[in-house]
Write a protein that holds these residues in place. Structure first.
Motif, PDB file in Angstrom:
ATOM      1  N   ARG A  66       0.858  -1.183   0.000  1.00  0.00           N
ATOM      2  CA  ARG A  66       0.000   0.000   0.000  1.00  0.00           C
ATOM      3  C   ARG A  66       0.895   1.233   0.000  1.00  0.00           C
ATOM      4  N   ARG A  67       0.416   2.305  -0.620  1.00  0.00           N
ATOM      5  CA  ARG A  67       1.155   3.576  -0.609  1.00  0.00           C
ATOM      6  C   ARG A  67       0.667   4.446   0.530  1.00  0.00           C
ATOM      7  N   GLN A  68       1.603   5.169   1.156  1.00  0.00           N
ATOM      8  CA  GLN A  68       1.299   6.156   2.190  1.00  0.00           C
ATOM      9  C   GLN A  68       0.255   5.616   3.175  1.00  0.00           C
ATOM     10  N   HIS A  69       0.650   4.579   3.855  1.00  0.00           N
ATOM     11  CA  HIS A  69      -0.243   3.872   4.773  1.00  0.00           C
ATOM     12  C   HIS A  69      -0.150   4.458   6.182  1.00  0.00           C
ATOM     13  N   PRO A  70      -1.255   5.005   6.717  1.00  0.00           N
ATOM     14  CA  PRO A  70      -1.213   5.540   8.084  1.00  0.00           C
ATOM     15  C   PRO A  70      -1.187   4.403   9.113  1.00  0.00           C
ATOM     16  N   LEU A  71      -0.331   4.572  10.112  1.00  0.00           N
ATOM     17  CA  LEU A  71      -0.221   3.596  11.197  1.00  0.00           C
ATOM     18  C   LEU A  71       0.144   4.369  12.451  1.00  0.00           C
ATOM     19  N   GLU A  72      -0.783   4.423  13.394  1.00  0.00           N
ATOM     20  CA  GLU A  72      -0.633   5.213  14.608  1.00  0.00           C
ATOM     21  C   GLU A  72      -0.295   6.657  14.242  1.00  0.00           C
ATOM     22  N   THR A  73       0.867   7.149  14.672  1.00  0.00           N
ATOM     23  CA  THR A  73       1.217   8.546  14.392  1.00  0.00           C
ATOM     24  C   THR A  73       2.100   8.686  13.158  1.00  0.00           C
ATOM     25  N   TYR A  74       2.306   7.597  12.427  1.00  0.00           N
ATOM     26  CA  TYR A  74       3.188   7.587  11.264  1.00  0.00           C
ATOM     27  C   TYR A  74       2.402   7.400   9.977  1.00  0.00           C
ATOM     28  N   VAL A  75       3.005   7.853   8.885  1.00  0.00           N
ATOM     29  CA  VAL A  75       2.518   7.510   7.552  1.00  0.00           C
ATOM     30  C   VAL A  75       3.689   6.807   6.873  1.00  0.00           C
ATOM     31  N   LEU A  76       3.538   5.515   6.637  1.00  0.00           N
ATOM     32  CA  LEU A  76       4.591   4.712   6.022  1.00  0.00           C
ATOM     33  C   LEU A  76       4.545   4.923   4.512  1.00  0.00           C
ATOM     34  N   ASP A  77       5.702   5.152   3.892  1.00  0.00           N
ATOM     35  CA  ASP A  77       5.729   5.380   2.445  1.00  0.00           C
ATOM     36  C   ASP A  77       5.053   4.222   1.714  1.00  0.00           C
ATOM     37  N   PHE A  78       5.464   2.995   2.043  1.00  0.00           N
ATOM     38  CA  PHE A  78       4.873   1.788   1.458  1.00  0.00           C
ATOM     39  C   PHE A  78       4.794   0.736   2.561  1.00  0.00           C
TER      40      PHE A  78
ATOM     41  N   ALA B 212      12.572  -1.397   5.517  1.00  0.00           N
ATOM     42  CA  ALA B 212      13.622  -1.333   4.489  1.00  0.00           C
ATOM     43  C   ALA B 212      13.711   0.134   4.085  1.00  0.00           C
ATOM     44  N   ARG B 213      14.874   0.722   4.263  1.00  0.00           N
ATOM     45  CA  ARG B 213      15.037   2.155   4.032  1.00  0.00           C
ATOM     46  C   ARG B 213      16.017   2.393   2.887  1.00  0.00           C
ATOM     47  N   PHE B 214      15.610   3.257   1.944  1.00  0.00           N
ATOM     48  CA  PHE B 214      16.436   3.595   0.785  1.00  0.00           C
ATOM     49  C   PHE B 214      16.426   5.106   0.595  1.00  0.00           C
ATOM     50  N   SER B 215      17.512   5.621   0.062  1.00  0.00           N
ATOM     51  CA  SER B 215      17.557   7.053  -0.261  1.00  0.00           C
ATOM     52  C   SER B 215      16.939   7.267  -1.644  1.00  0.00           C
TER      53      SER B 215
ATOM     54  N   LEU C 180       3.357  -9.149   5.090  1.00  0.00           N
ATOM     55  CA  LEU C 180       4.742  -9.394   5.491  1.00  0.00           C
ATOM     56  C   LEU C 180       5.178  -8.549   6.683  1.00  0.00           C
ATOM     57  N   ARG C 181       4.328  -7.592   7.058  1.00  0.00           N
ATOM     58  CA  ARG C 181       4.691  -6.634   8.105  1.00  0.00           C
ATOM     59  C   ARG C 181       6.021  -5.966   7.730  1.00  0.00           C
ATOM     60  N   LEU C 182       6.071  -5.490   6.482  1.00  0.00           N
ATOM     61  CA  LEU C 182       7.265  -4.865   5.939  1.00  0.00           C
ATOM     62  C   LEU C 182       6.928  -3.462   5.445  1.00  0.00           C
ATOM     63  N   ALA C 183       7.665  -2.486   5.948  1.00  0.00           N
ATOM     64  CA  ALA C 183       7.524  -1.101   5.508  1.00  0.00           C
ATOM     65  C   ALA C 183       8.725  -0.744   4.641  1.00  0.00           C
ATOM     66  N   ILE C 184       8.487   0.076   3.632  1.00  0.00           N
ATOM     67  CA  ILE C 184       9.564   0.600   2.802  1.00  0.00           C
ATOM     68  C   ILE C 184       9.524   2.113   2.942  1.00  0.00           C
ATOM     69  N   GLU C 185      10.662   2.680   3.291  1.00  0.00           N
ATOM     70  CA  GLU C 185      10.779   4.127   3.411  1.00  0.00           C
ATOM     71  C   GLU C 185      11.758   4.627   2.351  1.00  0.00           C
ATOM     72  N   VAL C 186      11.360   5.668   1.643  1.00  0.00           N
ATOM     73  CA  VAL C 186      12.204   6.307   0.625  1.00  0.00           C
ATOM     74  C   VAL C 186      12.500   7.712   1.140  1.00  0.00           C
ATOM     75  N   ASP C 187      13.779   7.957   1.448  1.00  0.00           N
ATOM     76  CA  ASP C 187      14.159   9.179   2.152  1.00  0.00           C
ATOM     77  C   ASP C 187      14.950  10.143   1.292  1.00  0.00           C
ATOM     78  N   GLY C 188      14.684  11.429   1.495  1.00  0.00           N
ATOM     79  CA  GLY C 188      15.448  12.484   0.839  1.00  0.00           C
ATOM     80  C   GLY C 188      16.769  12.725   1.547  1.00  0.00           C
ATOM     81  N   ASP C 189      17.550  13.653   1.017  1.00  0.00           N
ATOM     82  CA  ASP C 189      18.877  13.947   1.556  1.00  0.00           C
ATOM     83  C   ASP C 189      18.862  14.404   3.009  1.00  0.00           C
ATOM     84  N   GLN C 190      17.781  15.061   3.425  1.00  0.00           N
ATOM     85  CA  GLN C 190      17.728  15.571   4.795  1.00  0.00           C
ATOM     86  C   GLN C 190      17.805  14.452   5.830  1.00  0.00           C
ATOM     87  N   HIS C 191      17.478  13.237   5.450  1.00  0.00           N
ATOM     88  CA  HIS C 191      17.513  12.113   6.387  1.00  0.00           C
ATOM     89  C   HIS C 191      18.944  11.679   6.717  1.00  0.00           C
TER      90      HIS C 191
END
Length: 118
Positions: free
Chosen positions: A33-45, A85-88, A50-61
């Motif tokens: 799923r895209r931009q999935h809200p979970l508690e106080t977070y919005v997960l990118d994917f 799983a976190r990727f820039s 699988l209970r797997l989140a994917i985060e795509v981060d900009g340079d500020q991270h």
């Protein structure tokens, strides 16, 4: 939170657009799923199966304050048995094959772990 998730779907980054093309329609064997809200977070994917989140981060991270927040977020998600799983943006846009391979392996590991150990 739901409205924030909807807004993020409408204004996704180029890297998020590429990531979505790579993982949508069960291309990795699981539904995300895209931009999935979970508690106080919005997960990118997020893949609930699988209970797997994917985060795509900009340079500020790469900055220390953002890394600390990302670490705290990953720890909070781990308490719900969610792996991150976190990727820039750069990795997604320039090293797409490597990202796909890493995601494929992450999905397979979560599948192999079985529902009780995810």
């Amino acid at each position: 939170m739901l409205e924030r998730a909807r807004e993020l779907r409408r204004t996704q980054t180029d890297a998020e657009t590429v990531m979505w093309r790579l993982i949508r329609n069960r291309q990795l064997g699981a539904k995300f799923r895209r931009q999935h809200p979970l508690e106080t977070y919005v997960l990118d994917f997020y893949c609930p199966e699988l209970r797997l989140a994917i985060e795509v981060d900009g340079d500020q991270h790469a900055e220390a304050c953002h890394r600390a927040r990302d670490d705290a977020r990953s720890l909070a998600l781990a308490k719900h048995s969610i792996s991150v799983a976190r990727f820039s943006n750069r990795e997604v846009l320039q090293e797409t094959g490597t990202v796909v391979e890493a995601l494929w392996l992450a999905c397979q590991q979560r599948l192999d772990a079985g529902p009780d150990r995810r």
